[in-house]
Design an enzyme around this catalytic site. Sequence first.
Site, PDB file in Angstrom:
ATOM      1  N   HIS A  52      56.999  -0.242 -30.567  1.00  0.00           N
ATOM      2  CA  HIS A  52      56.969   0.409 -29.254  1.00  0.00           C
ATOM      3  C   HIS A  52      57.584  -0.452 -28.155  1.00  0.00           C
ATOM      4  O   HIS A  52      57.338  -0.199 -26.972  1.00  0.00           O
ATOM      5  CB  HIS A  52      55.528   0.774 -28.884  1.00  0.00           C
ATOM      6  CG  HIS A  52      54.944   1.851 -29.738  1.00  0.00           C
ATOM      7  ND1 HIS A  52      55.417   3.143 -29.761  1.00  0.00           N
ATOM      8  CD2 HIS A  52      53.913   1.821 -30.623  1.00  0.00           C
ATOM      9  CE1 HIS A  52      54.711   3.871 -30.610  1.00  0.00           C
ATOM     10  NE2 HIS A  52      53.805   3.090 -31.157  1.00  0.00           N
ATOM     11  N   ARG A  77      55.368  -6.406 -36.132  1.00  0.00           N
ATOM     12  CA  ARG A  77      55.313  -5.018 -36.576  1.00  0.00           C
ATOM     13  C   ARG A  77      56.710  -4.417 -36.582  1.00  0.00           C
ATOM     14  O   ARG A  77      57.413  -4.426 -35.571  1.00  0.00           O
ATOM     15  CB  ARG A  77      54.392  -4.179 -35.687  1.00  0.00           C
ATOM     16  CG  ARG A  77      54.354  -2.721 -36.113  1.00  0.00           C
ATOM     17  CD  ARG A  77      53.169  -1.980 -35.554  1.00  0.00           C
ATOM     18  NE  ARG A  77      53.212  -1.829 -34.106  1.00  0.00           N
ATOM     19  CZ  ARG A  77      52.328  -1.074 -33.425  1.00  0.00           C
ATOM     20  NH1 ARG A  77      51.365  -0.432 -34.067  1.00  0.00           N
ATOM     21  NH2 ARG A  77      52.405  -0.985 -32.119  1.00  0.00           N
ATOM     22  N   ASP A  91      64.175 -12.126 -43.321  1.00  0.00           N
ATOM     23  CA  ASP A  91      65.186 -13.170 -43.214  1.00  0.00           C
ATOM     24  C   ASP A  91      65.143 -13.881 -41.861  1.00  0.00           C
ATOM     25  O   ASP A  91      65.547 -15.045 -41.753  1.00  0.00           O
ATOM     26  CB  ASP A  91      66.587 -12.595 -43.455  1.00  0.00           C
ATOM     27  CG  ASP A  91      66.888 -12.378 -44.933  1.00  0.00           C
ATOM     28  OD1 ASP A  91      66.090 -12.834 -45.778  1.00  0.00           O
ATOM     29  OD2 ASP A  91      67.911 -11.740 -45.248  1.00  0.00           O
ATOM     30  N   GLU A 156      47.197   5.594 -39.676  1.00  0.00           N
ATOM     31  CA  GLU A 156      47.275   6.154 -38.324  1.00  0.00           C
ATOM     32  C   GLU A 156      47.291   7.680 -38.303  1.00  0.00           C
ATOM     33  O   GLU A 156      47.685   8.270 -37.303  1.00  0.00           O
ATOM     34  CB  GLU A 156      48.539   5.648 -37.633  1.00  0.00           C
ATOM     35  CG  GLU A 156      48.663   4.135 -37.559  1.00  0.00           C
ATOM     36  CD  GLU A 156      49.913   3.699 -36.841  1.00  0.00           C
ATOM     37  OE1 GLU A 156      49.878   3.632 -35.607  1.00  0.00           O
ATOM     38  OE2 GLU A 156      50.932   3.455 -37.529  1.00  0.00           O
ATOM     39  N   ASP A 182      47.149   6.860 -32.545  1.00  0.00           N
ATOM     40  CA  ASP A 182      47.894   7.847 -33.319  1.00  0.00           C
ATOM     41  C   ASP A 182      46.965   8.669 -34.204  1.00  0.00           C
ATOM     42  O   ASP A 182      47.210   9.853 -34.437  1.00  0.00           O
ATOM     43  CB  ASP A 182      48.963   7.155 -34.166  1.00  0.00           C
ATOM     44  CG  ASP A 182      50.199   6.817 -33.363  1.00  0.00           C
ATOM     45  OD1 ASP A 182      50.814   7.741 -32.805  1.00  0.00           O
ATOM     46  OD2 ASP A 182      50.546   5.634 -33.282  1.00  0.00           O
TER      47      ASP A 182
END
Length: 262
Positions: A52, A77, A91, A156, A182
């Site tokens: 977000h 996240r 990576d 969620e 959510d």
Amino acid sequence: MSFHLELPGTFAHKLKESSRPLVGMWVSSGSEVCCEIAAGSGFDWVLIDGEHSPYSLETITSLLRAAAAYPATMIVRAPVNDTVLIKQYLDLGVQNLMVPMIDSAEEAEAAVKAMHYPPRGVRGVGSALARSSRWNGVPNYLTNASETLSLCVQIESAAAVDNAAAIAAVDGVDQVFVGPSDLAASMGYIGQQAHPKVTEAVAHVFQAVHDAGKPVGVNAFDLAQARSYLDQGADFAAIGADVQLLATRARALASEFCPPES
């Protein structure tokens, strides 16, 4: 002069070693200063939120570097359960990955595969070019990479609640994190994270995940709700975000010192 490079322990290790729930906060601003302050504030863990927040790969790398000298465990996240994007995040040096919107065991299994090199998974091999191995500075990175990573999947939705036991049972899922916002929307209670039906669903997930022998966490910016979830057995919780804390405190100060003109 030669020296030995060793990566920090994972969030899974930290949870296993802790005698209490681990409490953290989000960094959503993209600010290296905010990330450094959060990492050194005393929280157990800090989430760099790529879902977000307006984060590029370069932003995430900069935030990880800003926090590297501090004791908080950094979790990142991803915005989506995507094999290519997860490869790039790993990576960059992300060791603790959170993947949102996992609704089924099959989706959890796909996230696990993206986390690991063959034969366990499908992660592309590019460690010599990447910060993850400190550009081949970490001895035997390719063979030991799985031990340096921790995967947290998010529940969620109402469908995910129904599948919580199967999701938690997936080998390679290290933790489950519940997103009540959510979840409330999925259940028809948008903006009502504390609705009894929502908190009942969260409690169901707690039980299912614990029955699978895995740690479970929850997001709760309402501090009374956070305490309630911790009392119910949450192993970790997020209780705020840099932008939320700044906005709340700034508005409170403005309200106190800059009242509207009558």
